[in-house]
Design an enzyme around this catalytic site. Structure first.
Site, short mmCIF file in Angstrom:
data_model
loop_
_atom_site.label_atom_id
_atom_site.label_comp_id
_atom_site.label_asym_id
_atom_site.label_seq_id
_atom_site.Cartn_x
_atom_site.Cartn_y
_atom_site.Cartn_z
N GLY A 32 0.81 -1.22 0.00
CA GLY A 32 0.00 0.00 0.00
C GLY A 32 0.84 1.26 0.00
N ASP A 34 2.58 2.49 2.36
CA ASP A 34 3.87 2.23 3.03
C ASP A 34 4.91 1.79 2.01
OD1 ASP A 34 5.71 1.75 5.05
OD2 ASP A 34 4.68 0.00 5.88
N TYR A 126 -5.92 -2.57 6.21
CA TYR A 126 -6.46 -2.70 7.56
C TYR A 126 -7.99 -2.68 7.61
CZ TYR A 126 -1.85 -2.75 9.82
OH TYR A 126 -0.60 -3.09 10.25
N1 AR6 Z 1 -0.72 7.55 -2.18
C1 AR6 Z 1 -1.84 7.80 -1.48
N2 AR6 Z 1 -2.66 6.85 -1.00
C2 AR6 Z 1 -2.32 5.57 -1.25
C3 AR6 Z 1 -1.16 5.21 -1.98
C4 AR6 Z 1 -0.33 6.26 -2.45
N3 AR6 Z 1 0.79 6.03 -3.14
N4 AR6 Z 1 -1.11 3.85 -2.06
C5 AR6 Z 1 -2.21 3.38 -1.42
N5 AR6 Z 1 -2.94 4.41 -0.94
P1 AR6 Z 1 -2.99 0.98 3.05
P2 AR6 Z 1 -3.70 0.65 5.90
C6 AR6 Z 1 -4.20 4.39 -0.17
O1 AR6 Z 1 -3.32 -0.44 2.77
O2 AR6 Z 1 -5.09 0.24 5.54
C7 AR6 Z 1 0.72 -1.74 4.63
O3 AR6 Z 1 1.17 -2.98 4.15
C8 AR6 Z 1 -5.02 3.14 -0.22
O4 AR6 Z 1 -5.77 3.08 -1.42
O5 AR6 Z 1 -1.76 1.56 2.45
O6 AR6 Z 1 -3.50 1.61 7.02
C9 AR6 Z 1 1.36 -1.37 5.95
O7 AR6 Z 1 2.68 -1.82 6.05
C10 AR6 Z 1 -5.93 3.36 1.00
O8 AR6 Z 1 -6.98 4.28 0.65
O9 AR6 Z 1 -2.87 1.25 4.66
C11 AR6 Z 1 0.46 -2.02 6.95
O10 AR6 Z 1 0.81 -3.37 7.15
C12 AR6 Z 1 -5.00 4.06 1.99
O11 AR6 Z 1 -3.88 4.52 1.21
C13 AR6 Z 1 -0.91 -1.92 6.33
O12 AR6 Z 1 -0.68 -1.87 4.92
C14 AR6 Z 1 -4.48 3.17 3.11
O13 AR6 Z 1 -4.25 1.85 2.61
C15 AR6 Z 1 -1.62 -0.67 6.73
O14 AR6 Z 1 -2.93 -0.71 6.22
#
Ligand code: AR6
Length: 169
Positions: A32, A34, A126
């Site tokens: 994601g 991260d 998450y």
């Molecule tokens: N820019 C902006 N938003 C984004 C990007 C980006 N480049 N990429 C994804 N999103 P997530 P969580 C959005 O899964 O739910 C990781 O593996 C995505 O579409 O990134 O807090 C960490 O290491 C969604 O709307 O974070 C943790 O293990 C939002 O960012 C876990 O995922 C959050 O999605 C955290 O899960």
């Protein structure tokens, strides 16, 4: 009170003083947003995260907490890493989700940052329902009453951007 803007796209290209990472407690990277931040920011971010694990955070970062590192090659000056709660249907973890925003804003303010960009914390892997993730985000940023001048909410889809603009009204 901060000005709040909504944009759609990739947070790694946003040139606010701080960008916030939706990390996990290991601080050692993931998928994601991260994964995108570590890829675009280069190895300096992971180096500082490893150092934090070897010094002040041997058990990792707790849910709802926030910590700052360099932003490496990113346009931002700092990355603030925070760990959102995994969504649970039985257990209301929304106060912890709001803490992620509040504590990130507090840390940004203490660094002297004037602008900060947030992804939708817990809104991906998450499992938080998007409309509630957005409501918690908007409520937390408004309630925080931060001295950081500009808050940018970065939506990764038009659907999230629409929900966010609606929640702000
Ligand atoms: N820019 C902006 N938003 C984004 C990007 C980006 N480049 N990429 C994804 N999103 P997530 P969580 C959005 O899964 O739910 C990781 O593996 C995505 O579409 O990134 O807090 C960490 O290491 C969604 O709307 O974070 C943790 O293990 C939002 O960012 C876990 O995922 C959050 O999605 C955290 O899960």
């Amino acid at each position: 009170m901060s000005g709040i803007d909504v944009i759609t796209g990739d947070i790694t290209v946003v040139d606010t003083d701080v960008i916030v990472n939706a990390a996990n407690s290991s601080l050692l990277g993931g998928g994601g947003v991260d994964g995108a931040i570590h890829r675009a920011g280069g190895p300096a971010i992971l180096r500082e995260c490893r150092l934090l694990r070897e010094t002040t955070l041997p058990s990792g970062l707790e849910t709802g907490a926030a910590v700052a590192t360099t932003a490496g090659d990113l346009p931002a000056r700092w990355v603030i890493h925070t760990v959102g709660p995994v969504h649970s249907a039985r257990d209301d973890r929304s106060a912890t989700l709001r803490e992620c925003y509040i504590r990130s804003l507090r840390l940004a303010s203490s660094l002297g940052a004037r602008s900060i960009a947030f992804p939708l914390i817990s809104g991906g892997a998450y499992g938080w329902p998007l409309d509630d993730a957005v409501d918690q985000q908007v409520r937390a940023v408004k309630d925080a009453n931060s001295t950081v001048e500009s808050v940018v909410l970065v939506a990764f889809s038009e659907k999230i951007a629409d929900l966010t603009r609606r929640a702000l009204r």
